[in-house]
Design a protein around this motif. Sequence first.
Motif, PDB file in Angstrom:
ATOM      1  N   GLU A   1      -0.127   7.616 -32.906  1.00 42.73           N
ATOM      2  CA  GLU A   1       0.425   7.001 -31.916  1.00 42.73           C
ATOM      3  C   GLU A   1       0.657   7.929 -30.550  1.00 42.73           C
ATOM      4  O   GLU A   1       0.737   7.207 -29.511  1.00 42.73           O
ATOM      5  CB  GLU A   1       1.650   6.213 -32.024  1.00 42.73           C
ATOM      6  CG  GLU A   1       2.731   7.072 -32.914  1.00 42.73           C
ATOM      7  CD  GLU A   1       2.682   7.168 -34.356  1.00 42.73           C
ATOM      8  OE1 GLU A   1       3.414   7.925 -34.891  1.00 42.73           O
ATOM      9  OE2 GLU A   1       1.636   6.693 -34.949  1.00 42.73           O
ATOM     10  N   LEU A   2       0.655   9.043 -30.713  1.00 43.81           N
ATOM     11  CA  LEU A   2       0.935  10.299 -29.672  1.00 43.81           C
ATOM     12  C   LEU A   2      -0.414  10.036 -29.000  1.00 43.81           C
ATOM     13  O   LEU A   2      -0.180  10.311 -27.666  1.00 43.81           O
ATOM     14  CB  LEU A   2       1.045  11.474 -30.378  1.00 43.81           C
ATOM     15  CG  LEU A   2       1.119  12.783 -29.278  1.00 43.81           C
ATOM     16  CD1 LEU A   2       2.324  12.584 -28.368  1.00 43.81           C
ATOM     17  CD2 LEU A   2       1.269  14.132 -30.272  1.00 43.81           C
TER      18      LEU A   2
ATOM     19  N   GLU B   1      -2.190   7.382 -28.148  1.00 41.45           N
ATOM     20  CA  GLU B   1      -1.964   6.347 -27.287  1.00 41.45           C
ATOM     21  C   GLU B   1      -1.042   6.671 -25.788  1.00 41.45           C
ATOM     22  O   GLU B   1      -1.250   6.348 -24.916  1.00 41.45           O
ATOM     23  CB  GLU B   1      -1.521   5.080 -27.957  1.00 41.45           C
ATOM     24  CG  GLU B   1      -2.310   4.553 -28.925  1.00 41.45           C
ATOM     25  CD  GLU B   1      -3.869   4.384 -28.509  1.00 41.45           C
ATOM     26  OE1 GLU B   1      -3.993   3.628 -27.169  1.00 41.45           O
ATOM     27  OE2 GLU B   1      -4.778   4.629 -29.279  1.00 41.45           O
ATOM     28  N   ARG B   2       0.012   7.400 -26.534  1.00 39.45           N
ATOM     29  CA  ARG B   2       1.183   7.669 -25.427  1.00 39.45           C
ATOM     30  C   ARG B   2       0.537   8.746 -24.321  1.00 39.45           C
ATOM     31  O   ARG B   2       0.672   8.503 -23.026  1.00 39.45           O
ATOM     32  CB  ARG B   2       2.231   8.329 -25.858  1.00 39.45           C
ATOM     33  CG  ARG B   2       3.616   8.203 -25.536  1.00 39.45           C
ATOM     34  CD  ARG B   2       4.756   8.576 -26.219  1.00 39.45           C
ATOM     35  NE  ARG B   2       4.861   9.967 -26.088  1.00 39.45           N
ATOM     36  CZ  ARG B   2       5.485  10.824 -27.184  1.00 39.45           C
ATOM     37  NH1 ARG B   2       5.855  10.135 -28.258  1.00 39.45           N
ATOM     38  NH2 ARG B   2       5.850  12.034 -26.709  1.00 39.45           N
ATOM     39  N   ILE B   3      -0.515   9.785 -24.806  1.00 39.77           N
ATOM     40  CA  ILE B   3      -0.839  10.651 -24.161  1.00 39.77           C
ATOM     41  C   ILE B   3      -1.971   9.912 -23.008  1.00 39.77           C
ATOM     42  O   ILE B   3      -2.035  10.335 -21.697  1.00 39.77           O
ATOM     43  CB  ILE B   3      -1.544  11.899 -24.668  1.00 39.77           C
ATOM     44  CG1 ILE B   3      -0.286  12.646 -25.281  1.00 39.77           C
ATOM     45  CG2 ILE B   3      -2.286  12.718 -23.897  1.00 39.77           C
ATOM     46  CD1 ILE B   3       0.648  13.269 -24.608  1.00 39.77           C
TER      47      ILE B   3
END
Length: 180
Positions: free
Chosen positions: A174-175, A177-179
Amino acid sequence: KYKITSGKIIFNGKDITDFSPDERAKLGIFLSFQYPEEISGISMTNFLRTAYNSLHKPVSVLEFRKILSEKSKILELKEDFLSRYLNHGFSGGEKKKSEIFQLAVLNPKFSILDEADSGLDIDSLKTISKAINSMKKDKMFLIITHYKRILEHIDPDNVFIMLDGKIALEGKNELLERIE
């Protein structure tokens, strides 16, 4: 020719900072390059057999041919690919397939893949990702990339974001997607 300016490289509890590339390879470390070198005059088969026999218990030509045949199926390689000179005249996708094929044959414990997705069309990206996925069950991979494209086909266990040579963030998928 990289120079380590600080710190140490510890692998399986052993300081390998000053080890040569062949000494690291004998410990089970594989490094693929963003831009693999072309080597005229040495066929893929001869290169791989020499490397394999220096890292593992030497095998006969017949046994090695069986290994090549089995591993070439992972990347859907045709037999004539193996008789070509190492990376000579290869397209970007062929060079990447060549390196992942080498990885499959040499069977290292730890593989560092430097921009394995660089210059790949979508079909080659899927083929390489499928091969990596088939090998990652019992191996460790460090995949270095600037884009999440390859990670849409490989589900990483952990994600690290580097900034100025240091790990700035770490997390799970999920990191990404955040980045992004």
